[in-house]
Design a protein around this motif. Sequence first.
Motif, short mmCIF file in Angstrom:
data_model
loop_
_atom_site.label_atom_id
_atom_site.label_comp_id
_atom_site.label_asym_id
_atom_site.label_seq_id
_atom_site.Cartn_x
_atom_site.Cartn_y
_atom_site.Cartn_z
N HIS A 114 5.89 -4.76 -1.52
CA HIS A 114 5.28 -4.46 -2.82
C HIS A 114 6.31 -3.86 -3.76
O HIS A 114 7.40 -3.47 -3.34
CB HIS A 114 4.12 -3.48 -2.65
CG HIS A 114 4.51 -2.11 -2.18
ND1 HIS A 114 4.88 -1.85 -0.88
CD2 HIS A 114 4.61 -0.91 -2.84
CE1 HIS A 114 5.17 -0.56 -0.74
NE2 HIS A 114 5.03 0.03 -1.92
N ALA A 118 2.41 -1.56 -9.50
CA ALA A 118 2.04 -2.91 -9.92
C ALA A 118 0.74 -2.90 -10.71
O ALA A 118 0.51 -3.77 -11.56
CB ALA A 118 1.89 -3.81 -8.69
N TYR A 168 -2.97 -7.66 -10.79
CA TYR A 168 -2.93 -6.58 -9.82
C TYR A 168 -3.97 -5.52 -10.17
O TYR A 168 -4.24 -5.25 -11.33
CB TYR A 168 -1.55 -5.90 -9.80
CG TYR A 168 -0.42 -6.82 -9.41
CD1 TYR A 168 -0.13 -7.06 -8.08
CD2 TYR A 168 0.37 -7.44 -10.38
CE1 TYR A 168 0.92 -7.89 -7.71
CE2 TYR A 168 1.42 -8.28 -10.02
CZ TYR A 168 1.69 -8.50 -8.69
OH TYR A 168 2.72 -9.33 -8.34
N HIS A 209 1.66 -9.08 -14.36
CA HIS A 209 3.11 -9.12 -14.35
C HIS A 209 3.59 -10.52 -14.01
O HIS A 209 2.95 -11.24 -13.24
CB HIS A 209 3.68 -8.13 -13.33
CG HIS A 209 3.43 -6.70 -13.66
ND1 HIS A 209 4.17 -6.03 -14.60
CD2 HIS A 209 2.50 -5.82 -13.21
CE1 HIS A 209 3.73 -4.77 -14.70
NE2 HIS A 209 2.70 -4.63 -13.87
N SER A 225 4.26 -8.91 -5.72
CA SER A 225 3.87 -7.85 -4.79
C SER A 225 2.65 -8.32 -4.01
O SER A 225 1.54 -8.34 -4.55
CB SER A 225 3.53 -6.57 -5.57
OG SER A 225 3.03 -5.57 -4.71
#
Length: 321
Positions: A114, A118, A168, A209, A225
């Motif tokens: 990870h 995140a 996330y 992201h 991640s």
Amino acid sequence: MGQLDVRPLIEGRDFGVRIRGITLEQTKDPAVRGEVNALFDKHGMIVFENVEPSGAMHVALSDIFGPMKDHPSKAVPRVDQDAMPGVIDMETPALADGAMTVDGRTVISWLPWHFDHAYNNELNRAGVLRAIDIPPEGGLTGFVDGIELYQRMSPDLRGKIEHARVLYRMNVVMENFRFGRPADYTIHSERTGTEAVMEASKNVPRAIHPAVWTRQTGEKVLHVSPWMAEGIEGNETPEGDALLDAVSREVFSLAEDLSYWHAWKPSDMLIWDNWRVLHAVSGHDPRYKRRMQRTTIKGDYGLGSFEGGASNDNEILERTY
């Protein structure tokens, strides 16, 4: 003040370096600070060996890389903030809740690959870590370079994930870990405090992201991640989930060859680039305790966002872990 003792982290690889014996006095030298920062920017990770094992040294090393950022959750234990501002305390007592079986080992404190925060739209620049209580075996911290992951992943997967963005959410329930989950993975109990964290974060918007991003120096970085991933933006379908799972499994597979696992000594401290490097924890025998301390270096790469255009509201983040 003397030349730094700099060595490769892994012989024949560009990822990471070791710096042996840096002193508290040297951390204040502008020339040393400039050299260390240049090494960090180029290599993505530094292991500081044979350093003074103190909180003062931890803070001094962190200060080389920029201002520290307090952890967004007020629930995370802190060290004395007057003496060591910005230092968080992460302790797993012996026989603590949170035991699991992973690949035939029953452990506590195991974490999958990870990057930190995140679940936030802003990504801190780096983390600086040290070990206080070290179990007699296990308890290693692993690191893998996103530049090397991008270069080594299969061209087919790389083409499919290249322009995707990943969703996330703060999710510390280990039973909920989905993408890249090992075949032999059994949760015996969740960590103490998990329910409170989940309740506090339930209304926080999801963060987004890019799966791949390009550094100013031109290298592309695979930055997915597996932990806390919820799906691919605009493709939360069985097909999209299968793609994210395949990419996550590729991360785990490539990491078997590319990762560096740090076996801790009290005189070690290390820093990793949170925009470039994924990290994980090997877990250790539940009979032993493990205690780590970490600082967080402020910064942002400017590519994350909250779903629905939500702003970066500190009050939102303070409700999370």
